[in-house]
Design a protein around this motif. Structure first.
Motif, PDB file in Angstrom:
ATOM      1  N   UNK A 194       0.824  -1.209   0.000  1.00 46.36           N
ATOM      2  CA  UNK A 194       0.000   0.000   0.000  1.00 46.36           C
ATOM      3  C   UNK A 194       0.855   1.255   0.000  1.00 46.36           C
ATOM      4  N   UNK A 195       1.935   1.239   0.786  1.00 45.11           N
ATOM      5  CA  UNK A 195       2.824   2.408   0.833  1.00 45.11           C
ATOM      6  C   UNK A 195       3.400   2.704  -0.540  1.00 45.11           C
ATOM      7  N   UNK A 196       3.910   1.668  -1.203  1.00 46.93           N
ATOM      8  CA  UNK A 196       4.465   1.867  -2.539  1.00 46.93           C
ATOM      9  C   UNK A 196       3.395   2.366  -3.509  1.00 46.93           C
ATOM     10  N   UNK A 197       2.179   1.827  -3.391  1.00 47.15           N
ATOM     11  CA  UNK A 197       1.087   2.251  -4.268  1.00 47.15           C
ATOM     12  C   UNK A 197       0.776   3.734  -4.068  1.00 47.15           C
ATOM     13  N   UNK A 198       0.768   4.195  -2.812  1.00 49.96           N
ATOM     14  CA  UNK A 198       0.469   5.608  -2.534  1.00 49.96           C
ATOM     15  C   UNK A 198       1.552   6.523  -3.092  1.00 49.96           C
ATOM     16  N   UNK A 199       2.808   6.099  -2.990  1.00 53.52           N
ATOM     17  CA  UNK A 199       3.880   6.897  -3.606  1.00 53.52           C
ATOM     18  C   UNK A 199       3.674   6.983  -5.121  1.00 53.52           C
ATOM     19  N   UNK A 200       3.299   5.859  -5.709  1.00 52.05           N
ATOM     20  CA  UNK A 200       3.083   5.839  -7.163  1.00 52.05           C
ATOM     21  C   UNK A 200       1.926   6.738  -7.594  1.00 52.05           C
ATOM     22  N   UNK A 201       0.974   6.964  -6.687  1.00 51.94           N
ATOM     23  CA  UNK A 201      -0.153   7.847  -6.993  1.00 51.94           C
ATOM     24  C   UNK A 201       0.205   9.329  -6.829  1.00 51.94           C
ATOM     25  N   UNK A 202       1.455   9.604  -6.405  1.00 57.39           N
ATOM     26  CA  UNK A 202       1.906  10.981  -6.295  1.00 57.39           C
ATOM     27  C   UNK A 202       1.914  11.549  -4.899  1.00 57.39           C
ATOM     28  N   UNK A 203       1.933  10.686  -3.871  1.00 55.50           N
ATOM     29  CA  UNK A 203       1.938  11.169  -2.491  1.00 55.50           C
ATOM     30  C   UNK A 203       3.153  12.062  -2.224  1.00 55.50           C
ATOM     31  N   UNK A 204       2.929  13.110  -1.436  1.00 51.36           N
ATOM     32  CA  UNK A 204       4.019  13.979  -0.992  1.00 51.36           C
ATOM     33  C   UNK A 204       4.693  13.421   0.249  1.00 51.36           C
ATOM     34  N   UNK A 205       3.990  12.573   0.958  1.00 49.88           N
ATOM     35  CA  UNK A 205       4.517  11.937   2.155  1.00 49.88           C
ATOM     36  C   UNK A 205       3.580  10.827   2.579  1.00 49.88           C
ATOM     37  N   UNK A 206       4.142   9.770   3.171  1.00 52.44           N
ATOM     38  CA  UNK A 206       3.342   8.659   3.680  1.00 52.44           C
ATOM     39  C   UNK A 206       3.846   8.315   5.073  1.00 52.44           C
ATOM     40  N   UNK A 207       2.920   8.211   6.026  1.00 49.63           N
ATOM     41  CA  UNK A 207       3.260   7.919   7.414  1.00 49.63           C
ATOM     42  C   UNK A 207       2.532   6.658   7.836  1.00 49.63           C
ATOM     43  N   UNK A 208       3.273   5.710   8.433  1.00 52.24           N
ATOM     44  CA  UNK A 208       2.640   4.521   9.006  1.00 52.24           C
ATOM     45  C   UNK A 208       2.442   4.749  10.491  1.00 52.24           C
ATOM     46  N   UNK A 209       1.236   4.550  10.974  1.00 50.10           N
ATOM     47  CA  UNK A 209       0.914   4.807  12.377  1.00 50.10           C
ATOM     48  C   UNK A 209       0.411   3.531  13.042  1.00 50.10           C
ATOM     49  N   UNK A 210       1.006   3.209  14.183  1.00 50.50           N
ATOM     50  CA  UNK A 210       0.570   2.084  14.994  1.00 50.50           C
ATOM     51  C   UNK A 210       0.473   2.548  16.434  1.00 50.50           C
ATOM     52  N   UNK A 211      -0.709   2.405  17.031  1.00 49.23           N
ATOM     53  CA  UNK A 211      -0.931   2.808  18.415  1.00 49.23           C
ATOM     54  C   UNK A 211      -1.602   1.668  19.159  1.00 49.23           C
ATOM     55  N   UNK A 212      -1.245   1.451  20.444  1.00 49.76           N
ATOM     56  CA  UNK A 212      -1.870   0.380  21.224  1.00 49.76           C
ATOM     57  C   UNK A 212      -3.394   0.513  21.238  1.00 49.76           C
ATOM     58  N   UNK A 213      -4.076  -0.588  20.972  1.00 52.38           N
ATOM     59  CA  UNK A 213      -5.525  -0.589  21.010  1.00 52.38           C
ATOM     60  C   UNK A 213      -6.196  -0.065  19.765  1.00 52.38           C
TER      61      UNK A 213
ATOM     62  N   UNK B 266      -9.248   2.118  -3.144  1.00 53.10           N
ATOM     63  CA  UNK B 266     -10.225   1.049  -2.923  1.00 53.10           C
ATOM     64  C   UNK B 266     -10.052  -0.074  -3.941  1.00 53.10           C
ATOM     65  N   UNK B 267      -9.748   0.288  -5.184  1.00 50.37           N
ATOM     66  CA  UNK B 267      -9.499  -0.730  -6.198  1.00 50.37           C
ATOM     67  C   UNK B 267      -8.274  -1.565  -5.877  1.00 50.37           C
ATOM     68  N   UNK B 268      -7.217  -0.915  -5.375  1.00 49.44           N
ATOM     69  CA  UNK B 268      -5.997  -1.630  -5.014  1.00 49.44           C
ATOM     70  C   UNK B 268      -6.258  -2.575  -3.839  1.00 49.44           C
ATOM     71  N   UNK B 269      -7.018  -2.102  -2.850  1.00 48.85           N
ATOM     72  CA  UNK B 269      -7.336  -2.954  -1.703  1.00 48.85           C
ATOM     73  C   UNK B 269      -8.173  -4.156  -2.133  1.00 48.85           C
ATOM     74  N   UNK B 270      -9.092  -3.939  -3.070  1.00 49.25           N
ATOM     75  CA  UNK B 270      -9.885  -5.056  -3.599  1.00 49.25           C
ATOM     76  C   UNK B 270      -8.996  -6.086  -4.282  1.00 49.25           C
TER      77      UNK B 270
END
Length: 297
Positions: free
Chosen positions: A18-37, A60-64
């Motif tokens: 997904x991260x690579x896909x978002x960069x390919x769509x022209x993202x200016x930045x991508x952040x992965x967030x993980x929080x307890x719960x 949504x198409x990529x996730x499908x």
């Protein structure tokens, strides 16, 4: 100027794709967030000129397509919302606070360099590693990078005069940390030109403009090293097992990251056939890192 913030639920199995896909769509930045719960998610930022409807449809198409390939469906919907200029900068920068790692390191972005470096000296004299977040992997804010850094520190404490090879260097964070920890000889390699450029920029940012960085694969390297670092995925470690055996000097050390918790046993078993013995293991945020020692032949 306004920006779009796209939020996408993710998992350890789908995050990289997904991260690579978002960069390919022209993202200016991508952040992965993980929080307890809370479910892990990606936040991506796009220029206002992008069509929000098109972005949402593409994601949504990529996730499908991931679901059709058998990947587990990530619960929740992708969402998109506008951000104004100041909010975009704040949201991006707040995702990368200064982060203490191990006993001696402090990883931080360049916009915190001055203040955080002073804080590092006040906090047990930690060594600052300044990394610009970008397309290349490795900011120190992910469990697998933190695990590698921690095991690297442990390894170098026992081998202070080591020569180091960083395979798949990404942002150069492991190579730069090795230099910060006192290593004099480091070679960083990657097959991605963006990663090579990012490593050179980060090395200069940290005061190491002479760091040796090459666009190369492991098979292109002929020297042997006291310590070999590789923060890569499980299948890549398995394919590189023979190269690791060739590149690590007798009695040397191998520090690996990028394996899902539970997959590292498969890697350790494969490497045992090449003369490596497991020495340390660290699991953080669902990711495992290993330190293995080569036989002193």
């Amino acid at each position: 100027m306004a920006f779009w913030q796209l939020t996408v639920p993710t998992s350890s199995e789908t995050s990289e794709g997904l991260t690579n896909f978002l960069w390919e769509q022209g993202a200016l930045g991508v952040v992965e967030e993980e929080h307890p719960g809370a479910r892990p998610r990606l936040r991506a930022f796009f220029a206002e000129a992008k069509s929000s409807t098109a972005l949402l449809g593409a994601v949504n198409g990529y996730r499908d397509s991931l679901r059709s390939l058998g990947f587990p469906a990530d619960a929740g919907d992708a969402e998109i919302s506008p951000l104004h200029d100041e909010a975009w900068a704040s949201a991006w920068q707040q995702s990368f606070p200064a982060r203490p790692v191990g006993r001696r390191l402090l990883v931080l972005p360049p916009w915190l360099d001055g203040a955080a470096t002073a804080a590092a000296r006040a906090d047990g004299d930690r060594l600052a590693v300044v990394i610009e977040p970008g397309r290349a992997f490795g900011t120190g804010h992910h469990g697998t990078t933190e695990g590698c850094l921690t095991l690297l520190e442990e390894t170098l404490a026992a081998a202070p005069d080591a020569s180091v090879l960083d395979v798949g260097t990404g942002t150069g964070i492991l190579a730069i940390a090795a230099l910060r920890l006192g290593v004099r000889s480091v070679l960083a390699i990657d097959v991605d030109p963006d990663a090579v450029a990012a490593t050179r920029a980060n090395a200069t940012r940290n005061g190491y403009p002479g760091l040796s960085v090459r666009l190369a694969e492991a098979g292109d390297v002929s020297d042997r090293f006291t310590v070999v670092l590789a923060n890569l995925l499980t299948h890549t470690h398995l394919s590189l097992a023979g190269h690791y055996a060739r590149l690590v000097a007798p009695g040397g050390h191998l520090v690996l990251g990028g394996m899902l918790d539970g997959e590292d046993d498969r890697v350790a078993r494969a490497l045992s056939g090449h003369g490596f013995a497991p020495r340390s293991r660290l699991a953080l945020e669902g990711w495992a890192s290993l330190r293995l020692d080569a036989a002193a032949r």
